[in-house]
Design an enzyme around this catalytic site. Structure first.
Site, PDB file in Angstrom:
ATOM      1  N   GLU A 134      -1.769  17.414 -45.081  1.00 22.85           N
ATOM      2  CA  GLU A 134      -1.883  17.240 -46.740  1.00 22.85           C
ATOM      3  C   GLU A 134      -0.665  17.503 -47.370  1.00 22.85           C
ATOM      4  O   GLU A 134       0.325  17.438 -46.602  1.00 22.85           O
ATOM      5  CB  GLU A 134      -3.123  17.567 -46.749  1.00 22.85           C
ATOM      6  CG  GLU A 134      -3.463  19.129 -46.444  1.00 22.85           C
ATOM      7  CD  GLU A 134      -2.331  19.940 -47.836  1.00 22.85           C
ATOM      8  OE1 GLU A 134      -2.814  20.487 -49.160  1.00 22.85           O
ATOM      9  OE2 GLU A 134      -1.708  20.818 -47.003  1.00 22.85           O
ATOM     10  N   MET A 135      -0.636  17.161 -48.305  1.00 23.75           N
ATOM     11  CA  MET A 135       0.986  17.485 -48.800  1.00 23.75           C
ATOM     12  C   MET A 135       0.884  18.458 -50.027  1.00 23.75           C
ATOM     13  O   MET A 135       2.092  18.784 -50.626  1.00 23.75           O
ATOM     14  CB  MET A 135       0.960  16.655 -49.738  1.00 23.75           C
ATOM     15  CG  MET A 135       1.381  15.216 -48.976  1.00 23.75           C
ATOM     16  SD  MET A 135       1.760  13.394 -49.333  1.00 23.75           S
ATOM     17  CE  MET A 135       3.263  13.402 -49.715  1.00 23.75           C
ATOM     18  N   GLU A 136       0.220  19.290 -50.383  1.00 25.66           N
ATOM     19  CA  GLU A 136       0.310  20.365 -51.079  1.00 25.66           C
ATOM     20  C   GLU A 136       0.470  22.136 -50.984  1.00 25.66           C
ATOM     21  O   GLU A 136      -0.152  23.361 -51.736  1.00 25.66           O
ATOM     22  CB  GLU A 136      -1.006  20.289 -52.579  1.00 25.66           C
ATOM     23  CG  GLU A 136      -0.846  19.095 -53.483  1.00 25.66           C
ATOM     24  CD  GLU A 136      -1.251  17.631 -52.690  1.00 25.66           C
ATOM     25  OE1 GLU A 136      -0.338  16.650 -52.280  1.00 25.66           O
ATOM     26  OE2 GLU A 136      -1.900  17.338 -51.743  1.00 25.66           O
TER      27      GLU A 136
ATOM     28  N   ARG B 241      -7.984  24.605 -54.003  1.00 25.43           N
ATOM     29  CA  ARG B 241      -7.322  23.354 -53.837  1.00 25.43           C
ATOM     30  C   ARG B 241      -8.977  22.807 -53.193  1.00 25.43           C
ATOM     31  O   ARG B 241      -9.232  23.130 -51.946  1.00 25.43           O
ATOM     32  CB  ARG B 241      -6.254  23.056 -53.303  1.00 25.43           C
ATOM     33  CG  ARG B 241      -5.906  21.404 -52.384  1.00 25.43           C
ATOM     34  CD  ARG B 241      -4.278  21.379 -51.856  1.00 25.43           C
ATOM     35  NE  ARG B 241      -4.648  20.332 -51.530  1.00 25.43           N
ATOM     36  CZ  ARG B 241      -4.734  18.568 -51.276  1.00 25.43           C
ATOM     37  NH1 ARG B 241      -4.741  18.446 -52.806  1.00 25.43           N
ATOM     38  NH2 ARG B 241      -5.031  18.113 -50.909  1.00 25.43           N
ATOM     39  N   VAL B 242      -9.382  21.449 -53.706  1.00 22.08           N
ATOM     40  CA  VAL B 242     -10.392  20.483 -53.017  1.00 22.08           C
ATOM     41  C   VAL B 242      -9.524  19.188 -53.617  1.00 22.08           C
ATOM     42  O   VAL B 242      -9.515  18.214 -54.515  1.00 22.08           O
ATOM     43  CB  VAL B 242     -11.854  20.779 -54.472  1.00 22.08           C
ATOM     44  CG1 VAL B 242     -12.469  21.832 -54.064  1.00 22.08           C
ATOM     45  CG2 VAL B 242     -10.864  20.232 -55.220  1.00 22.08           C
ATOM     46  N   GLY B 243      -9.315  18.948 -51.595  1.00 19.47           N
ATOM     47  CA  GLY B 243      -8.581  17.399 -51.897  1.00 19.47           C
ATOM     48  C   GLY B 243      -9.041  17.302 -51.174  1.00 19.47           C
ATOM     49  O   GLY B 243      -9.811  16.932 -49.628  1.00 19.47           O
ATOM     50  N   SER B 244      -7.650  15.455 -50.374  1.00 19.29           N
ATOM     51  CA  SER B 244      -8.152  15.155 -49.442  1.00 19.29           C
ATOM     52  C   SER B 244      -7.021  15.088 -48.081  1.00 19.29           C
ATOM     53  O   SER B 244      -5.925  15.682 -48.543  1.00 19.29           O
ATOM     54  CB  SER B 244      -8.229  13.593 -49.228  1.00 19.29           C
ATOM     55  OG  SER B 244      -7.409  12.707 -49.578  1.00 19.29           O
TER      56      SER B 244
ATOM     57  N   HIS C  24       4.049  22.158 -69.432  1.00 20.88           N
ATOM     58  CA  HIS C  24       3.040  21.005 -68.481  1.00 20.88           C
ATOM     59  C   HIS C  24       1.584  21.004 -68.848  1.00 20.88           C
ATOM     60  O   HIS C  24       0.953  20.041 -68.671  1.00 20.88           O
ATOM     61  CB  HIS C  24       3.646  20.880 -66.917  1.00 20.88           C
ATOM     62  CG  HIS C  24       4.931  20.624 -66.584  1.00 20.88           C
ATOM     63  ND1 HIS C  24       5.224  22.168 -66.713  1.00 20.88           N
ATOM     64  CD2 HIS C  24       5.206  20.118 -66.822  1.00 20.88           C
ATOM     65  CE1 HIS C  24       6.500  21.947 -66.627  1.00 20.88           C
ATOM     66  NE2 HIS C  24       6.699  20.449 -66.192  1.00 20.88           N
TER      67      HIS C  24
ATOM     68  N   ARG D  80       0.642  14.760 -69.432  1.00 23.20           N
ATOM     69  CA  ARG D  80       0.974  13.762 -68.707  1.00 23.20           C
ATOM     70  C   ARG D  80      -0.039  12.849 -67.768  1.00 23.20           C
ATOM     71  O   ARG D  80      -0.041  12.732 -66.268  1.00 23.20           O
ATOM     72  CB  ARG D  80       1.953  13.878 -67.232  1.00 23.20           C
ATOM     73  CG  ARG D  80       3.308  14.910 -68.133  1.00 23.20           C
ATOM     74  CD  ARG D  80       4.612  15.285 -66.938  1.00 23.20           C
ATOM     75  NE  ARG D  80       5.346  16.139 -67.694  1.00 23.20           N
ATOM     76  CZ  ARG D  80       6.801  15.336 -66.912  1.00 23.20           C
ATOM     77  NH1 ARG D  80       7.049  14.399 -66.198  1.00 23.20           N
ATOM     78  NH2 ARG D  80       7.545  15.407 -67.762  1.00 23.20           N
TER      79      ARG D  80
ATOM     80  N   SER E  46     -10.190  12.626 -45.362  1.00 24.65           N
ATOM     81  CA  SER E  46     -10.265  10.798 -45.643  1.00 24.65           C
ATOM     82  C   SER E  46     -10.103   9.883 -44.450  1.00 24.65           C
ATOM     83  O   SER E  46     -10.339   8.465 -44.669  1.00 24.65           O
ATOM     84  CB  SER E  46      -9.660  10.927 -47.258  1.00 24.65           C
ATOM     85  OG  SER E  46      -7.916  10.994 -46.912  1.00 24.65           O
TER      86      SER E  46
ATOM     87  N   GLY F 136      -6.218  16.948 -56.323  1.00 22.14           N
ATOM     88  CA  GLY F 136      -4.653  15.833 -56.817  1.00 22.14           C
ATOM     89  C   GLY F 136      -5.676  14.840 -57.183  1.00 22.14           C
ATOM     90  O   GLY F 136      -4.178  14.972 -58.485  1.00 22.14           O
TER      91      GLY F 136
END
Length: 240
Positions: free
Chosen positions: A181-183, A88-91, A5, A44, A205, A21
């Site tokens: 969140e999801m990760e 991880r830097v996310g919402s 990947h 991808r 967010s 993400g």
């Protein structure tokens, strides 16, 4: 050196990788903050870049959405590319009135609805947590920048469109959980299994209690304080 990947070469990644993400958020971070960023992955559409920040080599690469996706990318970075730290830097969605829109939260622990940990066949319940050195360094960096970063537990959910509805997610707040969140669970577990370091820093967010939301463009381009805290952390981690 390519994995199934990631098509980067050996030494293409820095010791520390920031992991949003969204691939476009990775591109934004690279083009906005890094000096001389070079694209090192595009498999991808998962964009990855390496450049320098304050003279230190730093990478940023997207993770996609959900535990399976970040589990794949974090595993390959940790196991095959010599990456030591992933931030991880996310919402995230706030599930407590103690938070407001655009607050920044560092996840000390990751409660979850995911079954990701079952693969490890542990005789009990695993508790996915952030690495203390990464977390304490991020807290120190935020304080130096004058940023009021919250620290608390996250809820890592496998479902965005939850059949149980918003009330089911908010239920976690009674146990002190701050945002969903999801990760984070998969990231923390991959780091633990491979002896590496991981931390999830998220910006609020949307707010499941008040109903407030930000736009996709705002999430992609305006959560810069979170990004800067992560970058400052990456610089400090270069010597740890």
């Amino acid at each position: 050196m390519a994995t199934p990947h990631i098509n980067a070469k050996d030494n293409d990644f820095a010791k520390t990788v920031l992991m949003p993400g969204d691939p476009l958020r990775a591109k934004f971070i690279a083009e906005t903050f890094l000096t001389d960023p070079v694209q090192v992955n595009s498999v991808r559409g998962i964009l990855g870049y390496t450049g320098t920040y304050k003279g230190k080599k730093v990478s940023v690469m997207a993770s996609g959405m959900g535990c399976p996706s970040i589990g794949i990318y974090s595993h390959e970075l940790f196991a095959f590319y010599g990456v030591e730290n992933i931030i991880r830097v996310g919402s995230a969605g706030a599930i407590t009135e103690k938070l407001k829109l655009r607050d920044i939260v560092a996840g000390i622990g990751s409660n979850t609805t995911s079954n990701y940990a079952s693969q490890y066949h542990m005789p009990g319940t695993l508790a996915p947590t952030a690495d203390y050195t990464l977390l304490s360094t991020a807290v120190e960096s935020a304080k130096e920048m004058g940023i009021d970063m919250k620290v608390g537990n996250l809820l890592c959910s496998d479902a965005f469109y939850n059949e149980g509805g918003m009330a089911e997610s908010i239920e976690w707040a009674k146990m002190g959980t701050m945002a969903v969140e999801m990760e984070s669970t998969a990231l923390y577990l991959e780091a633990a299994r491979l002896g590496k370091r991981a931390l999830a820093i998220v910006t609020i967010s949307d707010h499941l209690v008040t109903g407030e939301v930000t736009t996709a463009e705002e999430r992609q381009n305006t959560f810069t304080q979170m990004m800067e805290v992560a970058l400052e952390t990456a610089v400090k981690m270069d010597d740890k």
